[in-house]
Design an enzyme around this catalytic site. Structure first.
Site, PDB file in Angstrom:
ATOM      1  N   HIS A  16       0.865  -1.248   0.122  1.00 48.09           N
ATOM      2  CA  HIS A  16       0.027  -0.070  -0.112  1.00 48.09           C
ATOM      3  C   HIS A  16       0.940   1.422   0.193  1.00 48.09           C
ATOM      4  O   HIS A  16       0.557   2.246  -0.608  1.00 48.09           O
ATOM      5  CB  HIS A  16      -0.803   0.045   1.202  1.00 48.09           C
ATOM      6  CG  HIS A  16      -1.915  -0.993   1.341  1.00 48.09           C
ATOM      7  ND1 HIS A  16      -2.007  -1.781   2.487  1.00 48.09           N
ATOM      8  CD2 HIS A  16      -2.990  -1.203   0.589  1.00 48.09           C
ATOM      9  CE1 HIS A  16      -3.366  -2.663   2.311  1.00 48.09           C
ATOM     10  NE2 HIS A  16      -3.787  -2.119   1.054  1.00 48.09           N
ATOM     11  N   LYS A  22     -18.121  -6.174   7.547  1.00 43.83           N
ATOM     12  CA  LYS A  22     -16.875  -6.723   7.574  1.00 43.83           C
ATOM     13  C   LYS A  22     -16.461  -6.956   9.133  1.00 43.83           C
ATOM     14  O   LYS A  22     -16.268  -5.897   9.905  1.00 43.83           O
ATOM     15  CB  LYS A  22     -15.934  -5.935   6.777  1.00 43.83           C
ATOM     16  CG  LYS A  22     -14.759  -6.672   6.234  1.00 43.83           C
ATOM     17  CD  LYS A  22     -13.803  -5.804   5.240  1.00 43.83           C
ATOM     18  CE  LYS A  22     -13.024  -6.427   4.940  1.00 43.83           C
ATOM     19  NZ  LYS A  22     -11.916  -5.407   3.977  1.00 43.83           N
ATOM     20  N   ARG A  61      -2.237  -6.421  -8.139  1.00 41.73           N
ATOM     21  CA  ARG A  61      -1.247  -7.067  -8.182  1.00 41.73           C
ATOM     22  C   ARG A  61      -1.256  -8.455  -9.151  1.00 41.73           C
ATOM     23  O   ARG A  61      -0.204  -8.926  -9.389  1.00 41.73           O
ATOM     24  CB  ARG A  61      -1.431  -7.779  -6.829  1.00 41.73           C
ATOM     25  CG  ARG A  61      -1.019  -7.234  -5.599  1.00 41.73           C
ATOM     26  CD  ARG A  61      -1.414  -7.630  -4.105  1.00 41.73           C
ATOM     27  NE  ARG A  61      -2.734  -8.163  -4.304  1.00 41.73           N
ATOM     28  CZ  ARG A  61      -3.499  -8.441  -3.257  1.00 41.73           C
ATOM     29  NH1 ARG A  61      -3.236  -8.449  -2.255  1.00 41.73           N
ATOM     30  NH2 ARG A  61      -4.947  -8.771  -3.363  1.00 41.73           N
ATOM     31  N   SER A 111      -3.346  -7.469   2.808  1.00 41.34           N
ATOM     32  CA  SER A 111      -3.791  -7.293   4.387  1.00 41.34           C
ATOM     33  C   SER A 111      -4.388  -8.624   4.614  1.00 41.34           C
ATOM     34  O   SER A 111      -4.004  -9.035   5.809  1.00 41.34           O
ATOM     35  CB  SER A 111      -4.689  -6.288   4.336  1.00 41.34           C
ATOM     36  OG  SER A 111      -4.113  -5.122   4.015  1.00 41.34           O
TER      37      SER A 111
END
Length: 153
Positions: free
Chosen positions: A17, A41, A90, A128
């Site tokens: 990040h 979440k 990514r 993460s």
């Protein structure tokens, strides 16, 4: 003034990040790191911990601001007057996911452009989610997070 939003949960923030943000800084006058709050979440870190961690990491950069937000990301863009969103990708699956979101956001708010930056190869495996799994199992995350984040983890 060119304002960009770098949205995410940052639970926790990773070196990947930080790299995306640092590489995007020359493109904008200001970048707001928007820490999205999603009540559906289950987060590893509280919103206050995430906000403080990210603020600590970028404390010396006047072009970076950190804010918490809820709701639609495009609505937050309106609130902060951001005309750009920065996202890192990514992999091909990240691209497909980010492309779909960017297209939906474009329909809802045509004046906002999404800028996709490819992660550096050495960061492409870092997420993460993986860092949280390592943390939950008492592993060493120091290779994957900024050193300033370690005091929060």
């Amino acid at each position: 003034m060119k304002i960009a939003l770098f949205p995410g949960s940052f639970d926790p923030i990773t070196i990947a990040h930080v790299d995306i943000l640092n590489r995007s800084l020359p493109l904008f006058d200001k970048i707001v790191i928007g820490i999205g709050l999603n009540s559906a979440k289950q987060n590893f870190l509280s919103s206050d911990q995430r906000e403080e961690m990210v603020k600590t990491i970028f404390a010396d950069n006047a072009k970076v601001e950190v804010q918490l937000y809820e709701g639609l990301t495009v609505d937050f863009c309106r609130k902060i007057n951001a005309k750009y969103m920065v996202r890192g990708i990514r992999s091909a699956s990240d691209f497909e996911y980010e492309r779909a979101i960017a297209q939906i956001n474009q329909t809802m708010m045509p004046e906002v452009e999404t800028i996709l930056l490819l992660s550096k190869p050495e960061y492409s495996a870092i997420s993460s989610t993986i860092v949280r799994d390592i943390l939950r199992n008492n592993g060493n995350v120091s290779p994957f997070v900024p050193k300033e984040a370690l005091t929060f983890l």
